[in-house]
Scaffold this motif. Sequence first.
Motif, short mmCIF file in Angstrom:
data_model
loop_
_atom_site.label_atom_id
_atom_site.label_comp_id
_atom_site.label_asym_id
_atom_site.label_seq_id
_atom_site.Cartn_x
_atom_site.Cartn_y
_atom_site.Cartn_z
N ASN A 97 -22.22 34.48 40.11
CA ASN A 97 -22.80 33.76 40.45
C ASN A 97 -24.05 32.56 40.44
O ASN A 97 -25.08 33.25 40.60
N ASN A 98 -24.52 31.46 40.65
CA ASN A 98 -25.82 31.09 40.14
C ASN A 98 -26.45 31.47 38.72
O ASN A 98 -27.41 30.88 38.58
N THR A 99 -25.56 31.71 37.83
CA THR A 99 -26.26 32.12 36.99
C THR A 99 -26.41 31.03 35.99
O THR A 99 -25.86 30.11 35.57
N ASP A 100 -27.54 30.98 34.70
CA ASP A 100 -28.48 29.78 34.65
C ASP A 100 -27.81 29.91 33.13
O ASP A 100 -27.72 28.62 32.40
N ALA A 101 -28.13 31.27 33.04
CA ALA A 101 -27.68 31.78 30.62
C ALA A 101 -27.71 32.77 30.86
O ALA A 101 -28.20 34.03 31.74
N VAL A 102 -27.43 33.47 29.46
CA VAL A 102 -26.98 34.68 29.37
C VAL A 102 -27.51 34.89 27.71
O VAL A 102 -27.57 34.52 26.71
N ILE A 103 -28.87 35.70 28.55
CA ILE A 103 -30.15 36.61 27.29
C ILE A 103 -28.98 37.10 26.43
O ILE A 103 -28.38 38.58 26.83
N MET A 104 -28.93 37.14 24.87
CA MET A 104 -28.17 38.30 23.98
C MET A 104 -29.58 39.47 24.30
O MET A 104 -30.67 39.24 24.74
N GLN A 105 -28.80 40.82 24.14
CA GLN A 105 -29.63 41.71 24.30
C GLN A 105 -30.54 41.98 23.68
O GLN A 105 -31.50 42.81 23.96
#
Length: 396
Positions: A97-105
């Motif tokens: 919840n509340n995730t804005d984005a996923v940053i690639m490792q």
Amino acid sequence: MMDFYQGQETLLQQASRIVDSEIVPLNQAAGRILAQPLIATADAPAFDNSAMDGYAVCGLDCTAWQVIGTAAAGDTQQLTLQHGQAVRIYTGAGIPNNTDAVIMQENTSVNGDSLCSTRTPATGDNIRRRGEELKQGATLLEKGALLNAQAIGLAASQGANELHVYQKLRVSVFTTGDELVSGNSQLQQHQIYDSNRPMLQASLSEYAFIEIIDGGILPDKLDIITNTLAKAADNSHSIIISGGASVGDRDLVKPALQQLGNIEHWKLAIKPGKPFGWGNIKQCRVMLLPGNPVASFVTFKLLGLPALQTAAGRHIMQALPECYQAKAAFNIVPNQQKRREFLRGTIRFTNNGPEVQPLAKQGSHMLSGCVDAQVLIDIPAQTDIQHGQWVTVYPI
């Protein structure tokens, strides 16, 4: 004589579906034809999930985030992020919840529990949203779809464990002629081994929605042909007969068919394969193929199989044989052939596109030349072909 493409369209329009349906387990449905639309029972994806291995972050205005945990594919716990927090996340894992984005490792650096990004993330990066592929209630597969490996996988992704398919199309295969002998018999003078029936059965065996019935060799005797075809029609959806459909005194299939049912068309303006026809015995569809092996093969591939697929439940457009354009690596000038001709050829792929070349052995009795063929090259009647010209080819 009827033009090939007009004959093909007419044949398919008349080859309406003639089989009932049944329910089979998913693991037995490969290669069958779907009898009713398959509807999505859930959104796909079913939940927001990560498209990459990396870090789910909350707060895109932050320069660093505190890593508070890990989310892996299959985890059932729903995590929640606060501003400035991040979670180590793996491909397919549910988005906190509340995730804005996923940053690639690849675009991150981590020191202890402190995460920094080497690139500025944007809202929604690397997040697969619920239902972005399919919404619940959407049509996954249309009625008449061939259940190939991809279709089986799609059905399985929605939890299907059985599918509603058309019953197998029962097809009886005959060859005709007193000169023909089965492979387990001794040849007498002026006899030949029957190659067409094994060849046609081998072609049919590639299709899981067809049940093959070996009709054997019909002798050149009108009463035997008539009685045998009448019995076969009672136990078959379709009958395929190779040979005996030309104009000679010993070509007795047409008279037999006229006694039992009807011939709707006979003779097409094609080479090889002019003596191709179709008709009916009651509700059973009958196709008459030429006796010459290559002519039998060509007409079966371009006309017989599409008609059988349509009768088995496939849509007409899906049943049409695959074709594409290639450049001619040959000349036919002047082309004085009065019938559309399908040359057997080979294809090679170059920087300038696919190029086709006819094989040397083009006789309708020369099956050895057909073995090496990769495509059938469509040569319109009395149309010159220049080197480099685009022509239509059918893979075989």
